[in-house]
Design an enzyme around this catalytic site. Sequence first.
Site, short mmCIF file in Angstrom:
data_model
loop_
_atom_site.label_atom_id
_atom_site.label_comp_id
_atom_site.label_asym_id
_atom_site.label_seq_id
_atom_site.Cartn_x
_atom_site.Cartn_y
_atom_site.Cartn_z
N HIS A 18 15.67 35.13 37.08
CA HIS A 18 15.14 34.82 38.41
C HIS A 18 15.03 33.30 38.60
O HIS A 18 15.40 32.76 39.64
CB HIS A 18 13.72 35.40 38.57
CG HIS A 18 13.64 36.89 38.59
ND1 HIS A 18 12.80 37.59 37.75
CD2 HIS A 18 14.26 37.82 39.35
CE1 HIS A 18 12.91 38.89 38.00
NE2 HIS A 18 13.80 39.06 38.96
N LYS A 42 7.53 51.09 43.44
CA LYS A 42 8.07 50.85 42.09
C LYS A 42 6.97 50.89 41.03
O LYS A 42 7.27 50.73 39.85
CB LYS A 42 8.80 49.50 42.05
CG LYS A 42 10.04 49.49 42.92
CD LYS A 42 10.93 48.28 42.68
CE LYS A 42 12.22 48.45 43.48
NZ LYS A 42 13.12 47.33 43.38
N ARG A 91 23.98 40.21 39.37
CA ARG A 91 24.25 40.26 37.93
C ARG A 91 25.51 41.09 37.70
O ARG A 91 26.53 40.87 38.32
CB ARG A 91 23.03 40.82 37.19
CG ARG A 91 21.80 39.94 37.32
CD ARG A 91 20.57 40.64 36.84
NE ARG A 91 20.36 41.88 37.61
CZ ARG A 91 19.36 42.71 37.44
NH1 ARG A 91 18.48 42.49 36.51
NH2 ARG A 91 19.23 43.77 38.20
N SER A 129 13.77 42.58 34.62
CA SER A 129 12.34 42.68 34.31
C SER A 129 12.05 43.95 33.54
O SER A 129 11.22 43.96 32.62
CB SER A 129 11.52 42.67 35.61
OG SER A 129 11.69 41.46 36.29
#
Length: 159
Positions: A18, A42, A91, A129
């Site tokens: 990030h 989430k 990514r 993460s």
Amino acid sequence: MTKRGITPGTFDPITYGHVDVIARASQIFDEVVVAVAASPGKGPMFSLDERVALAEEAVKDMPNVKVMPFTGLLVDFAQEVDAQFVVKGLRATTDFEYEFQMTAVNYELSPKLETVFIMSPPRYMYLSSSIVREVASLKGDVSKFVQPHVERALQEKFA
Ligand code: PNS
């Protein structure tokens, strides 16, 4: 006109991947707002306040970057802070479908808001993460993935 970009995410917690995207966005835009989404769906491990505090510490040396929480739609938040751009990191190809969908929806909701992508460098291509949380939960070394203050926060969570 101030060219302002927002880098949105859940940041649960903020990783070097990030920070890399934010740093590069800060070179391109006059101002960057790191938009930390509440993302209740989430079930984040860190509270919104904790995620904001970790992100603030992570970008403290970037003078044109600030961190703000948001709870509603990204397009509404972008309007609130007068941002013309959304900046996302891309990514591996696995990100593409999801990012493509979000970009398409945001475009329908707010056609003037431009989404731009910054490719992650190879060393961060597979960093997320969730993988960091998993490694930390199993007492693994996450120092290559997150800044020291984030590592400490993870250790405290899993103590
Ligand atoms: O780091 P993440 O969890 O992949 O980030 C996803 C995020 C927070 C950018 C996305 O879920 C989002 O924009 N949430 C805000 C709600 C919203 O605007 N939803 C509609 C567009 S997908």
